[in-house]
Enzyme design. Sequence first.
Site, PDB file in Angstrom:
ATOM      1  N   ASP A 143       0.872  -1.307  -0.036  1.00 51.83           N
ATOM      2  CA  ASP A 143      -0.056  -0.122   0.216  1.00 51.83           C
ATOM      3  C   ASP A 143       0.852   1.090   0.060  1.00 51.83           C
ATOM      4  O   ASP A 143       1.221   1.749   1.120  1.00 51.83           O
ATOM      5  CB  ASP A 143      -0.783   0.000   1.276  1.00 51.83           C
ATOM      6  CG  ASP A 143      -1.887   0.934   1.220  1.00 51.83           C
ATOM      7  OD1 ASP A 143      -1.878   1.752   0.205  1.00 51.83           O
ATOM      8  OD2 ASP A 143      -2.874   1.088   2.017  1.00 51.83           O
ATOM      9  N   ASP A 157      -1.492   5.018  -5.655  1.00 56.06           N
ATOM     10  CA  ASP A 157      -1.976   4.387  -4.583  1.00 56.06           C
ATOM     11  C   ASP A 157      -2.227   2.886  -5.059  1.00 56.06           C
ATOM     12  O   ASP A 157      -3.139   2.388  -5.360  1.00 56.06           O
ATOM     13  CB  ASP A 157      -3.193   4.661  -3.892  1.00 56.06           C
ATOM     14  CG  ASP A 157      -3.949   4.019  -2.823  1.00 56.06           C
ATOM     15  OD1 ASP A 157      -3.124   2.971  -2.237  1.00 56.06           O
ATOM     16  OD2 ASP A 157      -4.930   4.242  -2.433  1.00 56.06           O
TER      17      ASP A 157
END
Length: 313
Positions: free
Chosen positions: A25, A209
């Site tokens: 992440d 992201d």
Amino acid sequence: DGSDLTYFAAVKFGDDATEFYLLADTAATNTWVMGASCSTAACEKHSTLGSGSSSLDEKSGTFSIAYGSGQVNGTLAEDDVQIAGFTVSMTFGLAGYASSDFESFPIDGVMGLGRADMTSQSVTEGTILDALAKASLIPAKVFGMHLSRNEDAQDGEINFGAPNPSRYDGDLAWTSAMDNDRGFWEIPIDDAAVDGSSTGLSDRTAIIDSGTSYILIPADDAAALHKLVPSASKNGEVYTVPCDTTQNLQLTFSNVAYDISYRDWVGGTVGDGTCQSNIIARQTFGAKQWLVGDVFLKNVYAVFDQDNVRVGF
Ligand SMILES: *[C@@H]1O[C@H](CO)[C@@H](O)[C@H](O)[C@H]1NC(C)=O
């Protein structure tokens, strides 16, 4: 996982080297893993870290994180973490509670790859990248990311310490990352286009992201973009387009336009030859901030350079 919704890495924790799947992440600075004391349905379905590791050092500090969907909290802990052939001791969150949102994901925790040096919201001392650099196991705080497209191959890779030149052609084009207090890899977008036709949207930024499957943008921006796609129509925050759409989208960073293949942004069928657009009309942070996830990243080799505060594609 098989549907390109989640990208995770096998990471081993503790002296018994139990393997955990951690979401890779880039928009998070916190790393956590489900703990043995967690008894929610989500934790019961997943691997948990506990007394199996005699090197696990549970600390008195606590952590609590609320995601767009999902909530997790627990205590801080330190243990040996093994990834990419390296072993490093690091502090992370040991979840005593994980909400039901995590039941359906194939992950046992999250590996934060954001800029922990930029934010006070980190519950731990730094990311795995910081820990690897501090232990002098890598020459620079940089990592390269290749996300696979399941249709093509299962060959995703994170390369810590340097980009992997065998994963891309030509030169990397760099864009300086902007200051922000959440540790995001955020860069200015020069233009967004459909098949070369500009949307005219400027003054937008992209939060890169890897922990988000799609691309989430404010509703007005989503309208401007889908206006350029024939027969697109809107249903709440989701647009639908003909499944045989073959237009590519483009995002331009530092004067280089990167295609987002129709294979990635034209999503699953909703019936009658109509498919979902993976560009979702949802503002996640500021009115000018786009959350640019895996639908884009599958189209590039991405390099995150913390030492030089820049992103390269
Ligand atoms: C963790 O979250 C749950 C659910 O919101 C809550 O009941 C619990 O008190 C929290 N625990 C801590 C230590 O914050």
